[in-house]
Design a protein around this motif. Structure first.
Motif, PDB file in Angstrom:
ATOM      1  N   THR A  95      38.858  61.187 -17.925  1.00  0.00           N
ATOM      2  CA  THR A  95      39.103  59.851 -18.468  1.00  0.00           C
ATOM      3  C   THR A  95      38.302  58.797 -17.710  1.00  0.00           C
ATOM      4  OG1 THR A  95      41.320  60.549 -19.122  1.00  0.00           O
ATOM      5  CG2 THR A  95      40.898  58.184 -19.085  1.00  0.00           C
ATOM      6  N   VAL A  96      38.242  58.908 -16.395  1.00  0.00           N
ATOM      7  CA  VAL A  96      37.428  57.985 -15.591  1.00  0.00           C
ATOM      8  C   VAL A  96      35.953  58.149 -15.952  1.00  0.00           C
ATOM      9  CG1 VAL A  96      36.672  57.436 -13.244  1.00  0.00           C
ATOM     10  CG2 VAL A  96      39.091  57.823 -13.708  1.00  0.00           C
ATOM     11  N   GLN A  97      35.530  59.377 -16.197  1.00  0.00           N
ATOM     12  CA  GLN A  97      34.140  59.638 -16.583  1.00  0.00           C
ATOM     13  C   GLN A  97      33.799  58.955 -17.903  1.00  0.00           C
ATOM     14  OE1 GLN A  97      31.916  61.048 -14.652  1.00  0.00           O
ATOM     15  NE2 GLN A  97      30.264  60.913 -16.120  1.00  0.00           N
ATOM     16  N   PHE A  98      34.762  58.919 -18.835  1.00  0.00           N
ATOM     17  CA  PHE A  98      34.546  58.203 -20.099  1.00  0.00           C
ATOM     18  C   PHE A  98      34.245  56.730 -19.836  1.00  0.00           C
ATOM     19  CE2 PHE A  98      37.400  61.371 -22.557  1.00  0.00           C
ATOM     20  CZ  PHE A  98      36.318  62.182 -22.839  1.00  0.00           C
ATOM     21  N   ASP A  99      34.961  56.119 -18.889  1.00  0.00           N
ATOM     22  CA  ASP A  99      34.697  54.721 -18.534  1.00  0.00           C
ATOM     23  C   ASP A  99      33.260  54.541 -18.037  1.00  0.00           C
ATOM     24  OD1 ASP A  99      37.301  53.869 -19.134  1.00  0.00           O
ATOM     25  OD2 ASP A  99      38.004  54.118 -17.074  1.00  0.00           O
ATOM     26  N   CYS A 100      32.827  55.449 -17.187  1.00  0.00           N
ATOM     27  CA  CYS A 100      31.463  55.372 -16.643  1.00  0.00           C
ATOM     28  C   CYS A 100      30.407  55.543 -17.731  1.00  0.00           C
ATOM     29  CB  CYS A 100      31.267  56.430 -15.559  1.00  0.00           C
ATOM     30  SG  CYS A 100      32.308  56.195 -14.119  1.00  0.00           S
ATOM     31  N   ILE A 101      30.631  56.493 -18.621  1.00  0.00           N
ATOM     32  CA  ILE A 101      29.687  56.715 -19.722  1.00  0.00           C
ATOM     33  C   ILE A 101      29.643  55.498 -20.636  1.00  0.00           C
ATOM     34  CG2 ILE A 101      29.219  58.113 -21.780  1.00  0.00           C
ATOM     35  CD1 ILE A 101      30.479  60.503 -20.222  1.00  0.00           C
ATOM     36  N   ALA A 102      30.806  54.909 -20.913  1.00  0.00           N
ATOM     37  CA  ALA A 102      30.857  53.719 -21.775  1.00  0.00           C
ATOM     38  C   ALA A 102      30.060  52.572 -21.160  1.00  0.00           C
ATOM     39  CB  ALA A 102      32.310  53.302 -22.004  1.00  0.00           C
ATOM     40  N   LYS A 103      30.239  52.334 -19.854  1.00  0.00           N
ATOM     41  CA  LYS A 103      29.477  51.273 -19.183  1.00  0.00           C
ATOM     42  C   LYS A 103      27.979  51.547 -19.254  1.00  0.00           C
ATOM     43  CE  LYS A 103      32.336  51.248 -15.500  1.00  0.00           C
ATOM     44  NZ  LYS A 103      32.764  50.982 -14.117  1.00  0.00           N
ATOM     45  N   ASN A 104      27.598  52.807 -19.086  1.00  0.00           N
ATOM     46  CA  ASN A 104      26.190  53.175 -19.152  1.00  0.00           C
ATOM     47  C   ASN A 104      25.619  52.914 -20.544  1.00  0.00           C
ATOM     48  OD1 ASN A 104      23.662  54.280 -18.884  1.00  0.00           O
ATOM     49  ND2 ASN A 104      24.358  56.322 -18.371  1.00  0.00           N
ATOM     50  N   ILE A 105      26.337  53.314 -21.580  1.00  0.00           N
ATOM     51  CA  ILE A 105      25.861  53.110 -22.957  1.00  0.00           C
ATOM     52  C   ILE A 105      25.694  51.621 -23.249  1.00  0.00           C
ATOM     53  CG2 ILE A 105      26.536  53.291 -25.388  1.00  0.00           C
ATOM     54  CD1 ILE A 105      27.822  56.011 -24.642  1.00  0.00           C
ATOM     55  N   ILE A 106      26.688  50.835 -22.869  1.00  0.00           N
ATOM     56  CA  ILE A 106      26.646  49.393 -23.165  1.00  0.00           C
ATOM     57  C   ILE A 106      25.514  48.717 -22.407  1.00  0.00           C
ATOM     58  CG2 ILE A 106      27.900  47.220 -22.887  1.00  0.00           C
ATOM     59  CD1 ILE A 106      30.468  48.888 -23.495  1.00  0.00           C
ATOM     60  N   THR A 107      25.390  48.990 -21.106  1.00  0.00           N
ATOM     61  CA  THR A 107      24.325  48.326 -20.347  1.00  0.00           C
ATOM     62  C   THR A 107      22.941  48.815 -20.764  1.00  0.00           C
ATOM     63  OG1 THR A 107      24.579  49.910 -18.525  1.00  0.00           O
ATOM     64  CG2 THR A 107      25.758  47.819 -18.335  1.00  0.00           C
ATOM     65  N   SER A 108      22.831  50.045 -21.233  1.00  0.00           N
ATOM     66  CA  SER A 108      21.537  50.552 -21.693  1.00  0.00           C
ATOM     67  C   SER A 108      21.088  49.890 -22.987  1.00  0.00           C
ATOM     68  CB  SER A 108      21.610  52.066 -21.909  1.00  0.00           C
ATOM     69  OG  SER A 108      21.841  52.722 -20.693  1.00  0.00           O
ATOM     70  N   ALA A 109      22.035  49.324 -23.732  1.00  0.00           N
ATOM     71  CA  ALA A 109      21.698  48.670 -24.993  1.00  0.00           C
ATOM     72  C   ALA A 109      21.239  47.228 -24.792  1.00  0.00           C
ATOM     73  CB  ALA A 109      22.907  48.698 -25.928  1.00  0.00           C
ATOM     74  N   LEU A 110      21.326  46.713 -23.577  1.00  0.00           N
ATOM     75  CA  LEU A 110      20.971  45.318 -23.305  1.00  0.00           C
ATOM     76  C   LEU A 110      19.492  45.180 -22.955  1.00  0.00           C
ATOM     77  CD1 LEU A 110      23.970  44.426 -20.957  1.00  0.00           C
ATOM     78  CD2 LEU A 110      23.791  43.992 -23.420  1.00  0.00           C
ATOM     79  N   ASN A 111      18.920  44.021 -23.277  1.00  0.00           N
ATOM     80  CA  ASN A 111      17.564  43.756 -22.806  1.00  0.00           C
ATOM     81  C   ASN A 111      17.643  43.364 -21.331  1.00  0.00           C
ATOM     82  OD1 ASN A 111      17.862  40.888 -22.469  1.00  0.00           O
ATOM     83  ND2 ASN A 111      17.519  40.606 -24.661  1.00  0.00           N
ATOM     84  N   SER A 112      16.520  43.228 -20.668  1.00  0.00           N
ATOM     85  CA  SER A 112      16.526  43.017 -19.218  1.00  0.00           C
ATOM     86  C   SER A 112      17.220  41.723 -18.805  1.00  0.00           C
ATOM     87  CB  SER A 112      15.102  43.067 -18.652  1.00  0.00           C
ATOM     88  OG  SER A 112      14.303  42.070 -19.234  1.00  0.00           O
ATOM     89  N   ASN A 113      17.051  40.641 -19.576  1.00  0.00           N
ATOM     90  CA  ASN A 113      17.715  39.375 -19.235  1.00  0.00           C
ATOM     91  C   ASN A 113      19.234  39.504 -19.339  1.00  0.00           C
ATOM     92  OD1 ASN A 113      15.339  38.015 -18.713  1.00  0.00           O
ATOM     93  ND2 ASN A 113      15.131  37.299 -20.829  1.00  0.00           N
ATOM     94  N   GLU A 114      19.699  40.108 -20.426  1.00  0.00           N
ATOM     95  CA  GLU A 114      21.137  40.310 -20.598  1.00  0.00           C
ATOM     96  C   GLU A 114      21.682  41.239 -19.518  1.00  0.00           C
ATOM     97  OE1 GLU A 114      20.830  41.882 -24.520  1.00  0.00           O
ATOM     98  OE2 GLU A 114      21.474  40.014 -25.472  1.00  0.00           O
TER      99      GLU A 114
END
Length: 73
Positions: free
Chosen positions: A46-65
C-alpha cells in the motif's frame, strides 16, 4: 489519467484519491507509526502504491511545474 493509472493497478488510483497511507499500531488507545521493519506485506504494498502515484503525477509535469511542486514534497 484515471484510466492510465488504473491500467497499472487499481491500488495506485486509490492512493491518489485517499490520503497517504501510514502504517500504525494502537497502544494504550494511541496510534503510533510503525517502523519500516514492522510493516506487513500488505502495508508495504500500500505504501508502494503511494510512491508509484507520486512518481506518475510528477512525471506528467513539465519542468516549471515540477520544480514548483517539488518544493512542497
Amino acid at each position: 489519467m484515471k484510466i492510465f493509472v488504473e491500467s497499472i493497478d487499481r491500488g495506485i488510483w486509490d492512493a491518489i484519491e485517499n490520503d497517504p497511507f501510514v502504517p500504525k499500531f494502537e497502544k494504550d488507545n494511541v496510534f503510533i507509526e510503525k517502523t519500516w521493519s514492522q510493516w506487513t506485506e500488505t502495508e508495504s504494498k500500500t505504501v508502494q502504491f503511494d510512491c508509484i502515484a507520486k512518481n506518475i503525477i510528477t512525471s506528467a509535469l513539465n519542468s516549471n511545474e515540477f520544480f514548483r511542486v517539488s518544493q512542497y514534497a
